[in-house]
Structure formats: C-alpha cells, structure tokens
Design a protein around this motif. Structure first.
Motif, PDB file in Angstrom:
ATOM      1  N   GLU A 120      11.009   0.076  -6.174  1.00 31.89           N
ATOM      2  CA  GLU A 120      11.365  -1.371  -6.736  1.00 31.89           C
ATOM      3  C   GLU A 120      10.394  -1.662  -7.741  1.00 31.89           C
ATOM      4  O   GLU A 120      10.810  -2.157  -8.937  1.00 31.89           O
ATOM      5  CB  GLU A 120      11.163  -2.042  -5.567  1.00 31.89           C
ATOM      6  N   ILE A 121       9.380  -1.227  -7.650  1.00 32.32           N
ATOM      7  CA  ILE A 121       8.204  -1.694  -8.686  1.00 32.32           C
ATOM      8  C   ILE A 121       8.379  -0.918  -9.932  1.00 32.32           C
ATOM      9  O   ILE A 121       8.366  -1.547 -11.078  1.00 32.32           O
ATOM     10  CB  ILE A 121       6.457  -1.440  -8.168  1.00 32.32           C
ATOM     11  N   SER A 122       8.583   0.426  -9.695  1.00 29.10           N
ATOM     12  CA  SER A 122       8.942   1.208 -10.990  1.00 29.10           C
ATOM     13  C   SER A 122      10.098   0.830 -11.657  1.00 29.10           C
ATOM     14  O   SER A 122      10.153   0.807 -12.922  1.00 29.10           O
ATOM     15  CB  SER A 122       9.181   2.680 -10.314  1.00 29.10           C
ATOM     16  N   GLU A 123      11.019   0.501 -11.113  1.00 30.68           N
ATOM     17  CA  GLU A 123      12.385   0.065 -11.795  1.00 30.68           C
ATOM     18  C   GLU A 123      12.172  -1.560 -12.484  1.00 30.68           C
ATOM     19  O   GLU A 123      12.504  -1.623 -13.658  1.00 30.68           O
ATOM     20  CB  GLU A 123      13.525  -0.036 -10.750  1.00 30.68           C
TER      21      GLU A 123
ATOM     22  N   GLN B  15       7.016   3.191 -19.748  1.00 27.51           N
ATOM     23  CA  GLN B  15       7.142   4.379 -18.933  1.00 27.51           C
ATOM     24  C   GLN B  15       6.303   4.456 -17.825  1.00 27.51           C
ATOM     25  O   GLN B  15       5.356   4.380 -17.950  1.00 27.51           O
ATOM     26  CB  GLN B  15       6.669   5.493 -20.051  1.00 27.51           C
ATOM     27  N   VAL B  16       6.629   4.928 -16.722  1.00 25.10           N
ATOM     28  CA  VAL B  16       6.086   4.975 -15.500  1.00 25.10           C
ATOM     29  C   VAL B  16       5.787   6.328 -14.933  1.00 25.10           C
ATOM     30  O   VAL B  16       6.577   7.350 -15.288  1.00 25.10           O
ATOM     31  CB  VAL B  16       6.987   4.010 -14.346  1.00 25.10           C
ATOM     32  N   ASN B  17       4.619   6.449 -14.235  1.00 25.23           N
ATOM     33  CA  ASN B  17       4.192   7.698 -13.736  1.00 25.23           C
ATOM     34  C   ASN B  17       3.549   7.463 -12.273  1.00 25.23           C
ATOM     35  O   ASN B  17       2.349   7.068 -12.227  1.00 25.23           O
ATOM     36  CB  ASN B  17       3.377   8.151 -14.782  1.00 25.23           C
ATOM     37  N   PRO B  18       4.346   7.650 -11.546  1.00 26.75           N
ATOM     38  CA  PRO B  18       3.635   7.174 -10.006  1.00 26.75           C
ATOM     39  C   PRO B  18       2.732   8.346  -9.483  1.00 26.75           C
ATOM     40  O   PRO B  18       3.131   9.469  -9.588  1.00 26.75           O
ATOM     41  CB  PRO B  18       4.590   6.942  -8.963  1.00 26.75           C
ATOM     42  N   ILE B  19       1.799   8.190  -8.873  1.00 28.38           N
ATOM     43  CA  ILE B  19       0.599   9.023  -8.606  1.00 28.38           C
ATOM     44  C   ILE B  19       0.332   8.607  -7.031  1.00 28.38           C
ATOM     45  O   ILE B  19      -0.143   7.646  -6.605  1.00 28.38           O
ATOM     46  CB  ILE B  19      -0.691   8.892  -9.332  1.00 28.38           C
TER      47      ILE B  19
ATOM     48  N   ILE C 279      -1.963  -0.488 -14.816  1.00 23.99           N
ATOM     49  CA  ILE C 279      -2.077   0.486 -13.589  1.00 23.99           C
ATOM     50  C   ILE C 279      -1.718  -0.488 -12.438  1.00 23.99           C
ATOM     51  O   ILE C 279      -2.384  -1.492 -12.378  1.00 23.99           O
ATOM     52  CB  ILE C 279      -3.391   1.116 -13.192  1.00 23.99           C
ATOM     53  N   VAL C 280      -0.641  -0.426 -11.860  1.00 22.83           N
ATOM     54  CA  VAL C 280      -0.326  -1.277 -10.725  1.00 22.83           C
ATOM     55  C   VAL C 280      -0.728  -0.278  -9.440  1.00 22.83           C
ATOM     56  O   VAL C 280      -0.345   0.788  -9.186  1.00 22.83           O
ATOM     57  CB  VAL C 280       1.169  -1.346 -10.612  1.00 22.83           C
TER      58      VAL C 280
END
Length: 353
Positions: free
Chosen positions: A16-19, A27-31, A2-3
């Motif tokens: 930027e962080i997701s890329e 696999q990313v999932n921003p909340i 978790i970032v």
C-alpha cells in the motif's frame, strides 16, 4: 526519502505504501529487515515533498519518514539507518564487518605458475581474496593488455584451489556477463568511474562491485557514480580509494587517507584502500597499508608478485610475497588496537623455494 514501517507491518501494508509512493513519482525499494521494513524512495517533485511526508505519516503502519537531502540517496549513510553495509561473498568472507579483509595478487595475470604460487602463499598468510587483471586498461595501446578469458579462467582455478574469492576488473558493458561468470567482485577502474553505461550494466547484475575513485574525482562525484549502480538494483557495492592526481611527482598518485573516515561518515558502503596504485612505490605500500587500517578501512587490495623486478606491469609498486607475509601480523596488531581483527597465518606457510 526513507519510510520506516512499524514492526509487524504486513506485506499488504508495504504494498500500500509502495503504491502510494509510486503515485507521487517515486522509485521504491523495500528492504525487509528482521524486525522492521524500510522503503527507500527516490525521485518525486521537490515542492510536494513536505506535504507528502505529512500524508505518509498519517498511515497507521508508518513509524517515521526521513528526508535525505544529499544528491545521492541509496548510498547515503541514512539509507541504511546509519549502519555499515555488510557484503557477504560466501565462505565466511564478509566485507564491512569486524574483519579487515585482505585482497592480494599480481597486477596482471602473467602465467599459471606465478599466479598459483602467489595465490597459495597469500592465502596461507591470511588473504581472503585473489586480485589480478585479466583485462588491463593501459595508457599506451602497445602495452600488455592482459590474457583475457584465459586469465579469468586461471584466476578462478587458483582461487578455488586455495579457498579464495576473486576480484578482477571489467572494462566494457559487453564483458560484464563474462567477467561475472568467474569473479566474485567486479572491479570498476579509475578510468571508468564515470562510465555511466558500464555502471548501469553492473547495477543490473548481482555480483558485488568495487568502484575505484576517479583520479580527479571529488567524494560527491564518486558517491554519485556508486548511486548509478545502486539505482540499478545492485546494492553490493564497495568503494576503493586508490589515490588521486596532484602536483606531487614523487608518488604515482596521492593516497587520500582522509577520504576513508569522510566516506564512513557520508555513506554506509564499505571502503577498501589500494596502497599500491595509491603510491606507485613498493617501499610505501606497507606504511600506507598500516595507516589505512588505523583510520577505518574495511579492507586492502595489494599488488603482490613473486618477482616484482620482472613483472610485466607495475613492478615498481608490487611487493614480494615475503614482504606480504611479514606485513600481515603487523596489520593484525593495528586492527586489534582499534577493536577489529585481521586473520593472518590461517594455514601453515609452505616451505620457501
């Protein structure tokens, strides 16, 4: 992992962080929260994680990086910053909040008259969700299999008339769309807990899901089943303890109440308890319901029937409407004693008969 991004991070910084995470195979999932944004990341190579965490922490927008070591990621307690998830079904019905939410109704939709009578009375007593099987899994192929689409229509009509939500079981990937049209919660039964095609399919929709524990499933296996749903993008998941199979023949199943506080320590998902399936004996439903509330259940799903002795399915574990009405204030007292609440008698009970 978790970032956690710093407050005030821009959409460009999140991108930027997701890329960067995607470049490393995650696999990313921003909340997006009110104050901060967190990015859940699943996958990546184990041997590169330590060095990659140091690289992520070097970004000005990153406040912290938390490595989750459990085999399940999205449903782990750390993923939601240690807080219980709240599933808002609309109309003031929230699962995972301060209120212990009651789900009640017949095991199986049998008739319009019986369903509407039950819905009216359980709603008057304080239930928020109408339960009932339109499609029923049966050990014998000759047993009653439910009313199908007609049963779904009756559940929706009864729920709408008395201000309730609907929970009902979906058994096949081809039925997910149809059941989701009528239900507010899709129930995955014990026999389908590890039906990964079905879990993946309900993960693609956004209807809330109640995942029942497999009759021989360990907690980790159960949580990994929930992970399938969450990994598909549907995070509106609740777990339902419905008893496990043991050597004891007196009860239909052994209701594992220790699973409730255990799950509350392992996962952020709300936990529901089914004392009807969990015991198979109507005289045990009330005491086990009280015990479930006392140890931290977020809701109960109880089989209630106008005349259990004449029920087509599971009459031995169904309680009468009158028993349910008596049970509600008793559960409310227990909820209040542990700092929660349970709404009961919200509308005047109709005259008996």
């Amino acid at each position: 992992m978790i970032v956690v991004l710093k407050g005030g991070s821009t959409a460009e910084q999140v991108r930027e962080i997701s890329e960067r995470l995607v470049e490393f195979g995650y696999q990313v999932n921003p909340i997006f929260g009110v104050e901060k944004t967190v990015i859940g990341a699943v996958g990546g190579s184990e041997h590169t994680k330590v060095d990659f965490i140091d690289q992520l922490k070097a970004y000005d927008s990153v406040e912290d990086v938390v490595l989750i070591t459990k085999p399940y990621k999205f449903v782990a307690k750390e993923y939601n910053k240690g807080e219980k998830s709240r599933i808002d079904l609309g109309g003031g019905v929230i699962i995972g909040g301060d209120e212990v939410v009651m789900m009640a109704g017949p095991c199986t939709v049998e008739s319009e008259e019986g369903l509407f009578k039950t819905a009216e009375r359980v709603a008057a007593a304080g239930a928020k969700i109408l339960r009932g099987g339109a499609y029923k899994p049966c050990t014998s192929p000759y047993s009653y299999q439910g009313m199908g689409t007609d049963g779904l229509k009756l559940l929706r009509a009864a729920a709408d008339k008395y201000g309730l939500k609907v929970v009902t079981e979906v058994m096949h990937v081809r039925k997910v769309e149809e059941v989701a049209e009528y239900a507010d919660i899709l129930q995955i039964g014990t026999r389908n807990m590890q039906n990964y095609d079905l879990l993946t399919e309900v993960g693609r929709c956004r209807t809330a899901v109640m995942l029942k524990r497999g009759m021989t499933a360990k907690l980790e296996e159960w949580l990994l089943a929930a992970e399938y749903i969450a990994a598909g993008g549907n995070e509106r998941i609740m777990l339902c303890e419905r008893g496990i199979r043991t050597f004891e023949p007196y009860t239909r199943n052994t209701l594992d109440l220790s699973a409730i506080p255990a799950l509350n320590s392992l996962s952020h998902l709300p936990v529901i308890v089914d004392p009807s399936q969990g015991t198979g004996r109507r005289e045990l439903v009330a005491p086990m319901s009280k015990a479930a509330v006392a140890v931290g259940a977020d809701g109960l799903i109880i089989e209630v029937h106008p005349n259990p002795d004449h029920a087509i399915k599971d009459g031995a574990q169904s309680i009468t409407i009158e028993t349910f009405e008596k049970l509600m204030p008793e559960l409310g007292a227990i909820a209040n004693a542990i700092g929660r609440n349970l709404v009961e008698n919200i509308r005047r009970l109709p005259a008996l008969g």
